[in-house]
Design an enzyme around this catalytic site. Structure first.
Site, PDB file in Angstrom:
ATOM      1  N   HIS A  96      40.631  36.363  35.094  1.00 41.71           N
ATOM      2  CA  HIS A  96      41.579  35.792  36.064  1.00 41.71           C
ATOM      3  C   HIS A  96      40.818  35.424  37.338  1.00 41.71           C
ATOM      4  CE1 HIS A  96      44.839  35.429  38.937  1.00 41.71           C
ATOM      5  NE2 HIS A  96      45.652  35.264  37.902  1.00 41.71           N
ATOM      6  N   GLU A 168      44.290  27.682  34.397  1.00 40.12           N
ATOM      7  CA  GLU A 168      44.916  28.053  35.664  1.00 40.12           C
ATOM      8  C   GLU A 168      44.124  27.467  36.828  1.00 40.12           C
ATOM      9  OE1 GLU A 168      47.540  31.721  35.573  1.00 40.12           O
ATOM     10  OE2 GLU A 168      45.528  32.432  35.902  1.00 40.12           O
TER      11      GLU A 168
END
Ligand code: PGA
Length: 257
Positions: A96, A168
Site C-alpha cells: 500500500h 491505486e
C-alpha cells in the site's frame, strides 16, 4: 469472476466498544443482502482481527493490512503470515502506498512479502500506482511497470490466481479527485500486459485487477463499472457501513446487465 469489494479500515476503530458498534452497524446494513456476484473483504487493524472473525458473518471475508515476510522468531513488533492464517484471515494488502511512503517499503521488500504470503496460503492484494509528481512528469506507466514486475519477481504462474492487483493512484487516495475511466482502463491494460508477460495469457487472465483511491457512492460507477475493473479497494468509506454496503450494492447490481 466475482467482483471484489475490499474495505481497508487502516489505523481506525480505536477501542473494543467502537469495534462492537461498527460490527453491529455493519450487520444491520448487510441484513437481507444477497450480493451473490461480489465478494466483500474487510481488512481491520490486527488487534481487531480475532473479534471480526468471531463475529462470523458469512458475507464477509477477512484480510490484513500488512504482514512480515518471516513466519516466526525475533522480529519485535511484526506479524507473521501464519498468525494471520491461523486467525482465519484469507487476504493481505501488500505494498500500500502508505506503507511505501511512511515505512520505507520498497518493491524488493514487498516482493519478499508476496512470496511469503503465497507460500503461507494468504492471497496478496498488491497495490501499485503513481504519485502526483510522477503523474505530472508523465511517469505513470513506467512506475506501474516497475512496481508490478519487481513485486512479482519469481512468482510461479501456478500462483497467479491467488493474486489480486489493485491500481491505486496515490494522488487519488484520501483526496477529492479520481482518474478518468480512460486513465483507469489504460492502467488496467498495462497491468494485464505485464501479467501476460510474466505468467502467460491463460494464467494472467485469472488475476483480478481492481481500483482504489477515493471510491464512494458517487465515484464508483466511473472508477469501477464504466472502466471495467474487477472491484474496488475502499479506505474512508469502509468506516461508514451504510456507504460501504451501498457501494457493494452498486457493483453487485452492475453485474446483472
Ligand atoms: P480512500 O483510500 O478510499 O480513503 O481514498 C483508499 C486506499 O487507501 O486504499
Amino acid at each position: 469472476m466475482k467482483k471484489l469489494v475490499i474495505g481497508n479500515l487502516k489505523m481506525n476503530i480505536l477501542s473494543p466498544d467502537e469495534r462492537d458498534r461498527y460490527l453491529a452497524w455493519l450487520k444491520k446494513e448487510l441484513a437481507g443482502k444477497k450480493n451473490n456476484d461480489s465478494e466483500i473483504i474487510l481488512c481491520p487493524p490486527f488487534v481487531h482481527m480475532e473479534a471480526f472473525k468471531k463475529w462470523n458473518n458469512k458475507k464477509i471475508h477477512l484480510g490484513a493490512q500488512n504482514m512480515f515476510s518471516e513466519t516466526k522468531g525475533s522480529y519485535t513488533g511484526e506479524i507473521s503470515p501464519v498468525m494471520l492464517k491461523n486467525l482465519g484471515c484469507e487476504y493481505v494488502i501488500l505494498g500500500h502506498s502508505e506503507r511505501r511512503r511512511y515505512f520505507g517499503e520498497s518493491n524488493g521488500s514487498i516482493n519478499l512479502k508476496i512470496a511469503s504470503a503465497l507460500k503461507n496460503g494468504l492471497k496478496p492484494i498488491l497495490c501499485v500506482g503513481e504519485t502526483r509528481e510522477e503523474k505530472e512528469n508523465e511517469r505513470t506507466l513506467g512506475v506501474i511497470t516497475n512496481q508490478v514486475k519487481e513485486a512479482l519477481l519469481g512468482v510461479k504462474r501456478a500462483k497467479a490466481e491467488q493474486i489480486i492487483l489493485a491500481y491505486e493512484p496515490v494522488w487519488a487516495i484520501g483526496g477529492e479527485k479520481v482518474p478518468t475511466a480512460n486513465e483507469i482502463m489504460e492502467a488496467k491494460l498495462l497491468i494485464r500486459k505485464i501479467l501476460v508477460d510474466l505468467f502467460g495469457k491463460k494464467y494472467a487472465d485469472l488475476v483480478p485487477i481492481i481500483y482504489g483511491g477515493n471510491v464512494n457512492i458517487k465515484t464508483v460507477a466511473g472508477v469501477c463499472v464504466d472502466s471495467g475493473m474487477d472491484g474496488v479497494l475502499i479506505g474512508r468509506e469502509s468506516l461508514q457501513p451504510h456507504e460501504f454496503v451501498k457501494i457493494a450494492d452498486i457493483i453487485n447490481n452492475s453485474c446483472k446487465f
